[in-house]
Design an enzyme around this catalytic site. Structure first.
Site, mmCIF file in Angstrom:
data_model
loop_
_atom_site.group_PDB
_atom_site.id
_atom_site.type_symbol
_atom_site.label_atom_id
_atom_site.label_comp_id
_atom_site.label_asym_id
_atom_site.label_seq_id
_atom_site.Cartn_x
_atom_site.Cartn_y
_atom_site.Cartn_z
ATOM 1 N N ASP A 75 17.600 -14.066 -1.708
ATOM 2 C CA ASP A 75 18.118 -14.536 -0.423
ATOM 3 C C ASP A 75 19.537 -15.063 -0.651
ATOM 4 O O ASP A 75 19.734 -15.895 -1.535
ATOM 5 C CB ASP A 75 17.182 -15.646 0.084
ATOM 6 C CG ASP A 75 17.688 -16.313 1.346
ATOM 7 O OD1 ASP A 75 18.538 -15.706 2.035
ATOM 8 O OD2 ASP A 75 17.217 -17.433 1.637
ATOM 9 N N ASP B 288 17.882 -10.441 1.156
ATOM 10 C CA ASP B 288 18.810 -9.632 1.937
ATOM 11 C C ASP B 288 19.654 -8.749 1.025
ATOM 12 O O ASP B 288 19.556 -8.818 -0.200
ATOM 13 C CB ASP B 288 19.675 -10.533 2.831
ATOM 14 C CG ASP B 288 20.256 -11.707 2.055
ATOM 15 O OD1 ASP B 288 20.775 -11.472 0.945
ATOM 16 O OD2 ASP B 288 20.166 -12.865 2.536
ATOM 17 N N ASP C 103 14.085 4.032 1.697
ATOM 18 C CA ASP C 103 12.718 4.341 2.092
ATOM 19 C C ASP C 103 12.784 5.019 3.449
ATOM 20 O O ASP C 103 13.241 4.406 4.421
ATOM 21 C CB ASP C 103 11.944 3.008 2.190
ATOM 22 C CG ASP C 103 10.471 3.147 1.918
ATOM 23 O OD1 ASP C 103 9.882 4.109 2.443
ATOM 24 O OD2 ASP C 103 9.916 2.295 1.212
ATOM 25 N N ASP D 220 7.774 7.643 3.028
ATOM 26 C CA ASP D 220 6.549 6.910 3.343
ATOM 27 C C ASP D 220 5.457 7.868 3.828
ATOM 28 O O ASP D 220 5.720 8.771 4.633
ATOM 29 C CB ASP D 220 6.882 5.891 4.451
ATOM 30 C CG ASP D 220 5.773 4.883 4.682
ATOM 31 O OD1 ASP D 220 5.487 4.115 3.749
ATOM 32 O OD2 ASP D 220 5.214 4.864 5.792
ATOM 33 N N GLU E 188 5.471 9.525 -1.065
ATOM 34 C CA GLU E 188 4.301 8.657 -1.206
ATOM 35 C C GLU E 188 3.078 9.448 -0.758
ATOM 36 O O GLU E 188 2.951 9.800 0.424
ATOM 37 C CB GLU E 188 4.416 7.388 -0.349
ATOM 38 C CG GLU E 188 3.255 6.444 -0.628
ATOM 39 C CD GLU E 188 2.916 5.470 0.494
ATOM 40 O OE1 GLU E 188 2.256 4.465 0.221
ATOM 41 O OE2 GLU E 188 3.298 5.725 1.653
ATOM 42 N N HIS F 181 4.321 -2.409 -3.614
ATOM 43 C CA HIS F 181 4.172 -3.504 -2.649
ATOM 44 C C HIS F 181 2.858 -3.453 -1.874
ATOM 45 O O HIS F 181 2.650 -4.270 -0.986
ATOM 46 C CB HIS F 181 5.361 -3.459 -1.686
ATOM 47 C CG HIS F 181 5.385 -2.174 -0.895
ATOM 48 N ND1 HIS F 181 5.586 -0.948 -1.479
ATOM 49 C CD2 HIS F 181 5.193 -1.922 0.415
ATOM 50 C CE1 HIS F 181 5.528 -0.005 -0.561
ATOM 51 N NE2 HIS F 181 5.293 -0.570 0.600
ATOM 52 N N ASP F 182 2.021 -2.478 -2.183
ATOM 53 C CA ASP F 182 0.744 -2.354 -1.478
ATOM 54 C C ASP F 182 -0.458 -2.657 -2.365
ATOM 55 O O ASP F 182 -1.579 -2.754 -1.857
ATOM 56 C CB ASP F 182 0.570 -0.921 -0.950
ATOM 57 C CG ASP F 182 1.585 -0.566 0.122
ATOM 58 O OD1 ASP F 182 1.986 -1.460 0.884
ATOM 59 O OD2 ASP F 182 1.975 0.621 0.189
HETATM 60 C C1 NOJ Z 1 2.907 2.885 3.215
HETATM 61 C C2 NOJ Z 1 3.701 1.680 2.844
HETATM 62 O O1 NOJ Z 1 3.835 1.637 1.458
HETATM 63 C C3 NOJ Z 1 2.994 0.483 3.430
HETATM 64 O O2 NOJ Z 1 3.550 -0.721 2.973
HETATM 65 C C4 NOJ Z 1 3.055 0.587 4.922
HETATM 66 O O3 NOJ Z 1 2.323 -0.467 5.499
HETATM 67 C C5 NOJ Z 1 2.483 1.908 5.407
HETATM 68 N N1 NOJ Z 1 2.944 3.027 4.638
HETATM 69 C C6 NOJ Z 1 2.870 2.174 6.811
HETATM 70 O O4 NOJ Z 1 4.221 2.530 6.868
#
Ligand code: NOJ
Length: 534
Positions: free
Chosen positions: A21, A29, A98, A200, A264, A326-327
């Site tokens: 930040d 940011d 992305d 994505d 992805e 991040h998921d």
């Molecule tokens: C995959 C992304 O990695 C995830 O973070 C997101 O919530 C979903 N696609 C929807 O865009």
């Protein structure tokens, strides 16, 4: 032939809200990222992928895009982005953005037009269907975030499809106008000089034309997440998606500078491989290979996965490996700190482009988020079953100060309580730290073509030891990883001569007095080693 840059590169994923930040509002940011690029370059990284930075209502933290050709004010401006890109390129870092083409935000002007009336020219840019005869959703498709994948629009009397949140309406990729608009957005960023995109949910992008019900999932169990009640047979991985991927690839290939596309895709290996495309219609350069994120952490399983993946690659298809994003649960939480060191060695010695998730280089673990601080819509929609992603998205701990060097304000998610000890500054000067290990691995990878682009062979998983060899231009490495927390021994294959130990994940155990019995070498508990043959 010289490899493409993205073949020998190590990619580093930055979640922009949580990296740095610069203005004290508790949210990372672009100026913050720019200020930390020296760190990234010194780590030995070649390319960064930044999760979405576009204007967004942040219903899904940027994966709900309201304008594909601008920067969200929380992250900065286009000028800030240009400055980031210029600084990255000065440092020899490539920059990937992305691309979120499956869905937009419901606040995107395209959707506002589309939902304004059935007669609007952009109606067909989204997926609208009449209700089922009982007035309910048109079919049984389930959103990945739980609940029906259809939202009712009372004003126009139809449902629209959303694979994720209702605030993320799915775009209709059968509509040429939409395709052109999204391709223009890709060109907008390519023209600005970016080096590629991570795309994505690429496999979601087109749905079966007649929208049949998905079949029930016979393996569904309570607690898996509602989306798993059905198999996504008709809502994902449709044959026509390959045409889209090939068109995107043609756009990337139309630019000088070797731009890269990473898809992805969470699919089994045989289906994943189809996203490389063919010689005449190539698709993405790297369909993300998430197997290490999902695999059982044992030597035999991993050896099997690596060998099968290598064998399945199409001619010319370049491998890649991912340990975190991040998921998904962070690697340090999934397998523990000691094995996380072994995992780093694995990731950075396998054949193929590695992607490293920010924070994993210091062994950052998941942070338990108190219920009242939960931000992730996935957790809010299906609470308490471990689907939330906030724990893996917490601020980067740069130092031991109150804001961890991340912010002078209140961070948007809590900082890991261990940050006074586990932070970049503390690990920088500690030769035994995870950060030093990661740097050392990246130094070796840069120094030795065998580790970057060499062959992989002799992949064996036995008695808790995973080992394999990398070879190129007369240089051979043996990598041996003890996946257990007990001492193990392994036997060198006959063709290996006098190996020299280059790196250990447990150097303090190696005093030189270990009991080496001829060709059988000991490994400390949780130890990975890299040996150079001859
Ligand atoms: C995959 C992304 O990695 C995830 O973070 C997101 O919530 C979903 N696609 C929807 O865009």
């Amino acid at each position: 032939m010289d490899p493409h840059w993205w073949q020998s590169a190590t990619i580093y994923q930055i979640y922009p809200r949580s990296f740095q930040d610069s203005d004290g509002n508790g949210i990372g940011d672009l100026a913050g990222i720019t200020a930390r690029l020296d760190y990234v370059a010194a780590l030995g990284i070649d390319a960064i992928w930044i999760s979405p930075i576009y204007p967004s209502p942040m219903a899904d933290f940027g994966y709900d895009v309201a304008d594909y050709c601008d920067v969200d004010p929380r992250f900065g401006t286009l000028a800030d982005f240009d400055a980031l890109l210029a600084r990255a390129h000065d440092l020899g870092l490539r920059v990937l953005l992305d691309l979120v083409p499956n869905h937009s935000s419901d606040r995107h002007p395209w959707f506002a037009a589309s939902r304004s009336s059935r007669a609007d020219p952009q109606r067909s840019w989204y997926i609208w269907r009449d209700p089922a005869p009982d007035g309910g959703p048109p079919n049984n498709w389930i959103s990945d975030f739980g609940g029906p994948a259809w939202a009712w629009d009372a004003a126009t009397g139809q449902y629209y499809a959303h694979a994720f949140l209702p605030e993320q309406p799915d775009l209709n990729w059968r509509e040429p106008g939409l395709r052109r608009a999204m391709y223009d957005a890709m060109r907008f960023w390519f023209d600005r000089g970016i080096d590629g995109f991570r795309i994505d949910v690429l496999w979601h992008m087109i749905k079966a034309a007649d929208f049949p019900d998905n079949p029930p999932n016979p393996d569904y169990r309570e607690g898996m997440g509602e989306m798993h009640k059905v198999l996504q047979l008709h809502s994902t991985d449709q044959p026509e998606v390959h045409g889209i991927a090939a068109e995107m690839r043609a756009i990337a290939d139309g630019y000088a500078g070797d731009r890269v596309l990473i898809g992805e895709i969470y699919l089994p290996v045989p289906e994943l491989m189809t996203y490389y495309g063919s010689d005449t219609a190539p698709e993405v350069h790297l369909p993300f290979n998430f197997q290490l994120i999902e695999a059982r952490w044992d030597a035999a399983t991993l050896a099997g996965i690596i060998a099968a993946y290598e064998a399945a690659l199409p001619p010319g298809g370049w491998p890649n490996w991912v340990l975190g994003n991040h998921d998904r649960q962070r690697i340090a939480s999934r397998i523990g700190q000691r094995q996380a060191r072994v995992a780093a060695m694995l990731l950075l010695t396998l054949r193929g482009t590695p992607t490293l998730y920010y924070g994993d280089e210091i062994g950052l673990a998941d942070v338990a988020i108190p219920a009242i601080q939960v931000q992730d819509p996935r957790e809010l929609r299906e609470p308490g079953i471990g689907l939330g992603r906030d724990p893996v998205r917490t601020p980067m701990p740069w130092d031991g100060s109150v804001g961890a060097g991340f912010t002078t304000g209140t961070p948007w998610l809590p900082i890991n309580p261990d940050h006074a000890i586990r932070n970049v500054a503390a690990q920088s000067d500690d030769a035994a730290s995870m950060l030093s290990l990661t740097r050392n691995l990246l130094v070796l990878r840069r120094r030795h073509a065998a580790l970057r682009v060499g062959l992989i062979r002799e992949i064996v998983g036995e008695d808790d030891v995973l080992r394999f060899e990398r070879e190129h231009g007369g240089e051979r490495f043996v990598i041996a990883l003890n996946l257990s927390d007990e001492e193990r021994r392994f036997t060198l294959p006959d063709h290996v001569e006098l190996p020299q130990l280059l790196l250990s994940t447990v150097p303090e155990w190696r005093t030189g007095g270990e009991d080496c019995d001829g060709r059988t070498l000991p490994l400390a508990p949780n130890e990975g080693i890299i040996l150079l043959d001859g």
